[in-house]
Design a protein around this motif. Structure first.
Motif, PDB file in Angstrom:
ATOM      1  N   ARG A 140      -4.948  -7.212 -24.589  1.00  0.00           N
ATOM      2  CA  ARG A 140      -3.691  -7.099 -23.886  1.00  0.00           C
ATOM      3  C   ARG A 140      -2.835  -5.958 -24.430  1.00  0.00           C
ATOM      4  N   SER A 141      -3.190  -5.503 -25.639  1.00  0.00           N
ATOM      5  CA  SER A 141      -2.305  -4.530 -26.264  1.00  0.00           C
ATOM      6  C   SER A 141      -2.619  -3.097 -25.843  1.00  0.00           C
ATOM      7  N   ASN A 142      -3.810  -2.874 -25.345  1.00  0.00           N
ATOM      8  CA  ASN A 142      -4.167  -1.509 -24.999  1.00  0.00           C
ATOM      9  C   ASN A 142      -4.434  -1.360 -23.518  1.00  0.00           C
ATOM     10  N   GLY A 143      -3.775  -0.414 -22.922  1.00  0.00           N
ATOM     11  CA  GLY A 143      -3.883  -0.322 -21.475  1.00  0.00           C
ATOM     12  C   GLY A 143      -4.653   0.870 -20.956  1.00  0.00           C
ATOM     13  N   THR A 148     -11.263   2.469 -29.163  1.00  0.00           N
ATOM     14  CA  THR A 148     -10.542   1.214 -29.430  1.00  0.00           C
ATOM     15  C   THR A 148      -9.462   0.982 -28.376  1.00  0.00           C
ATOM     16  N   HIS A 149      -8.954   2.083 -27.833  1.00  0.00           N
ATOM     17  CA  HIS A 149      -7.897   1.946 -26.826  1.00  0.00           C
ATOM     18  C   HIS A 149      -8.466   1.543 -25.461  1.00  0.00           C
ATOM     19  N   GLN A 176       0.519  -3.512 -22.916  1.00  0.00           N
ATOM     20  CA  GLN A 176       1.595  -4.133 -23.677  1.00  0.00           C
ATOM     21  C   GLN A 176       2.878  -3.348 -23.483  1.00  0.00           C
ATOM     22  N   SER A 177       2.717  -2.015 -23.384  1.00  0.00           N
ATOM     23  CA  SER A 177       3.869  -1.181 -23.082  1.00  0.00           C
ATOM     24  C   SER A 177       3.946  -1.044 -21.563  1.00  0.00           C
ATOM     25  N   THR A 178       5.088  -0.586 -21.091  1.00  0.00           N
ATOM     26  CA  THR A 178       5.221  -0.403 -19.648  1.00  0.00           C
ATOM     27  C   THR A 178       4.680   0.978 -19.271  1.00  0.00           C
ATOM     28  N   ASP A 200       6.918   3.699 -21.898  1.00  0.00           N
ATOM     29  CA  ASP A 200       7.961   3.566 -22.920  1.00  0.00           C
ATOM     30  C   ASP A 200       7.384   3.639 -24.334  1.00  0.00           C
ATOM     31  N   ALA A 201       6.063   3.733 -24.446  1.00  0.00           N
ATOM     32  CA  ALA A 201       5.435   3.889 -25.759  1.00  0.00           C
ATOM     33  C   ALA A 201       4.796   5.277 -25.833  1.00  0.00           C
ATOM     34  N   ILE A 226       2.462   6.787 -27.867  1.00  0.00           N
ATOM     35  CA  ILE A 226       1.018   7.016 -28.038  1.00  0.00           C
ATOM     36  C   ILE A 226       0.305   6.816 -26.699  1.00  0.00           C
ATOM     37  N   VAL A 227       0.699   5.779 -25.997  1.00  0.00           N
ATOM     38  CA  VAL A 227       0.146   5.538 -24.656  1.00  0.00           C
ATOM     39  C   VAL A 227       0.435   6.744 -23.758  1.00  0.00           C
TER      40      VAL A 227
END
Lengths: 157, 413
Positions: A121-124, A115-116, A56-58, A77-78, A80-81
């Motif tokens: 789609r939200s977790n990469g 969970t990650h 979801q983030s780049t 750009d996030a 936590i990721v």
């Protein structure tokens, strides 16, 4: 024997570090801190072709192959990721393609970050792991092929 | 300050909460705060019970069986169609087609009506705030037919009707518009849009995925030609939805899929098709979920849409006010007419980080582009944090969201 720690040893270290945290907030604070400390990727690497799909983030990920070892650099750009990437880099960077391909990465589950890994789609994180292993595989294949060529050359000589 | 419990004219939100078992669960050791209702609503016990009852007592294939179970299943299936007709005030039950959901409803119209009626040089108008499901089917159709897709622009979450008027022409064959924006909560002036389209000789499809749970829907008064909605956003099960179409338009449309149920007679030379609505319902339908849709619609009607709307309006106003305390916050979409959606971004913070940290406190919001990438592009952002409210949400939960946001920012900045 080399002084370098194995992937498993680094994974164990991370699990031990996380065992000191009492709460989820503490875990996330640590991950955020790692994210903030991860060196910024130079702009020249922030290209579409270096983006990891499925986040979801780049996320940008680049790899280098030096003296038989794969070295990763990444950014997002996030934050936590970015912290999660920072841990993956710590574990996988500087190892041989085979070691990277075979890494179980059980630490992700042990520190409660499964969970990650979910296929949403939200977790990469899963996409990142896949991409890192793909790089290792690509270097391995390239390596074998060039070895193959060399041995073929030797024979013809 | 007026408390929202105990007053009969208002919604008894605490009694309602008792009817939704999912709201009793804990997430990450905290009571769940569910603010992702625009994605899907939680289900009341009556809906869950109805599903169990169907599979426990009268599961059978519909329409052709001569035995008791088949008769009961058919009666319940058709009763659900009647309930859906009533829910949107369609003129007749033949105008109610069961689909998998809003997306399939839109695709059905694009595939059948569109393929028959759209020709090279024709134009289809949509808006900048469409969900991808009301963009892609039309793009595919336009590509296939050599038609052109036109887009009504928006400003701060409101459609620019003057621009719309300029787009309308004799080339316009269809206008397909979202009733309520899933990403912003804007209620679009569909009556005006429909009137203008009809004056230009175009048909109108309304994407009612978000509106049907909040607004009173009267497809006859609205005078739309097609209207689609999904059960799972109206407290019903997933996998079932409704497409409404005006009878004479549906009758002139070719079938969607071929198979059982949709035929009158089949020979190896020719097939004649069944009457409405069955012409568009090939194969064994999703009987269980269709039957349960009635339980959900009855539940919403029993609670009362006006009460629900007032309650949600109060929550949205309260949340909009409270969220201003957060430094660096920017609300995305400030339309005068809004329902139940609070979409925002915060300076220097990625929505995903907020989403993860809120989840860590048991608070479910949606982060990302909300399947409306063109709209996000207009606002110059990759996505937002979206809290969307339902009848069972409370001000105390909004307070938890604010605290959650404050704590998240403290960790992130």
């Amino acid at each position: 024997m080399s002084d370098q720690k194995t992937i498993q040893e680094i994974e164990n270290e991370i699990v031990e570090e996380f065992s000191l945290f009492d709460s989820w907030d503490d875990k996330y604070e640590y991950i955020i801190d790692l994210g903030k400390k991860l060196p910024v990727l130079e702009d020249k690497h922030k290209l579409d072709e270096n983006k990891v799909r499925g986040c979801q983030s780049t996320v940008w990920l680049v790899a280098d192959y030096i003296d038989g070892k794969v070295h990763f650099k990444a950014d997002s750009d996030a934050v936590i990721v970015k912290g999660l990437i920072s841990m993956l880099i710590r574990v996988l960077s500087g190892h041989t393609p085979d070691e990277i391909i075979q890494a179980s990465l059980g630490f992700i589950q042990k520190i409660g970050m499964t969970t990650h890994l979910a296929q949403t789609r939200s977790n990469g994180l899963l996409a990142m792991v896949k991409q890192m292993k793909n790089f290792a595989l690509a270097y391995k294949i390239k390596n074998t092929m060039s070895h193959g060529e060399r041995s073929a050359e030797t024979k013809s000589n | 300050m007026i408390q929202s419990n105990t007053i009969t004219k208002e919604l008894d939100v605490y009694a309602i909460r008792q009817q939704f078992p999912a709201l009793n669960r804990q997430v990450k050791g905290q009571p769940l705060v569910y603010f992702d209702n625009a994605a899907t609503t939680q289900k009341p016990q009556v809906v869950i019970d109805a599903l169990v009852d169907y599979y426990t007592n009268y599961n059978a294939n519909v329409h052709r069986g001569i035995h008791t179970l088949a008769e009961e299943a058919t009666a319940a299936f058709e009763a659900s169609r009647d309930a859906a007709r009533q829910f949107i005030n369609a003129a007749s039950r033949e105008e109610i087609i069961f689909t998998r959901g809003t997306t399939e409803g839109i695709n059905l119209v694009a595939f059948t009506w569109g393929r028959k009626n759209i020709k090279a040089g024709d134009e289809i108008i949509i808006t900048e705030m469409e969900h991808h499901s009301n963009i892609v089917p039309w793009q595919l159709l336009c590509e296939e037919k050599g038609a052109t897709l036109r887009v009504i622009p928006q400003l701060n979450g409101e459609l620019l009707l003057d621009e719309y008027k300029k787009l309308l022409s004799s080339r316009t064959k269809l206008v397909s518009v979202v009733h309520v924006s899933n990403a912003l909560g804007t209620v679009n002036p569909v009556e005006e849009i429909i009137k203008l389209a009809h004056q230009a000789g175009a048909l109108v499809m309304i994407d009612g995925a978000q509106s049907s749970v909040h607004l009173d829907i009267d497809v006859q008064a609205m005078d739309c030609d097609f209207f689609a909605f999904s059960s799972h956003k109206v407290y019903g099960p997933t996998g079932i939805g409704v497409l409404y179409g005006k009878k004479h338009i549906l009758e002139a449309m070719p079938p969607f899929q071929g198979g059982g149920e949709m035929i009158k007679e089949v020979s190896m030379l020719k097939t004649t098709f069944n009457d409405l609505p069955y012409k568009f319902e090939a194969g064994t339908p999703n009987i269980g979920d269709a039957v349960v849709l009635k339980a959900a619609l009855d539940y919403v009607s029993k609670v009362g849409k006006e009460k629900i709307r007032n309650h949600e309006k109060e929550l949205l106003a309260y949340a909009t006010e409270q969220v201003q305390q957060i430094p660096g916050i920017r609300i995305i979409g400030s339309a005068a007419e809004k329902v139940s959606v609070l979409s925002f971004v915060i300076d220097k913070v990625h929505p995903q980080d907020i989403g993860i940290l809120l989840d860590n406190r048991g608070i479910a919001v949606r982060t990302g582009h909300h399947c409306a990438q063109p709209l996000m592009f207009c606002f110059g952002i990759p996505g937002t944090i979206r809290a969307s409210f339902a009848m069972y949400n409370t001000k105390e939960e909004v307070d938890k969201l604010i605290v959650g946001l404050q704590k998240a920012l403290k960790m992130l900045l």
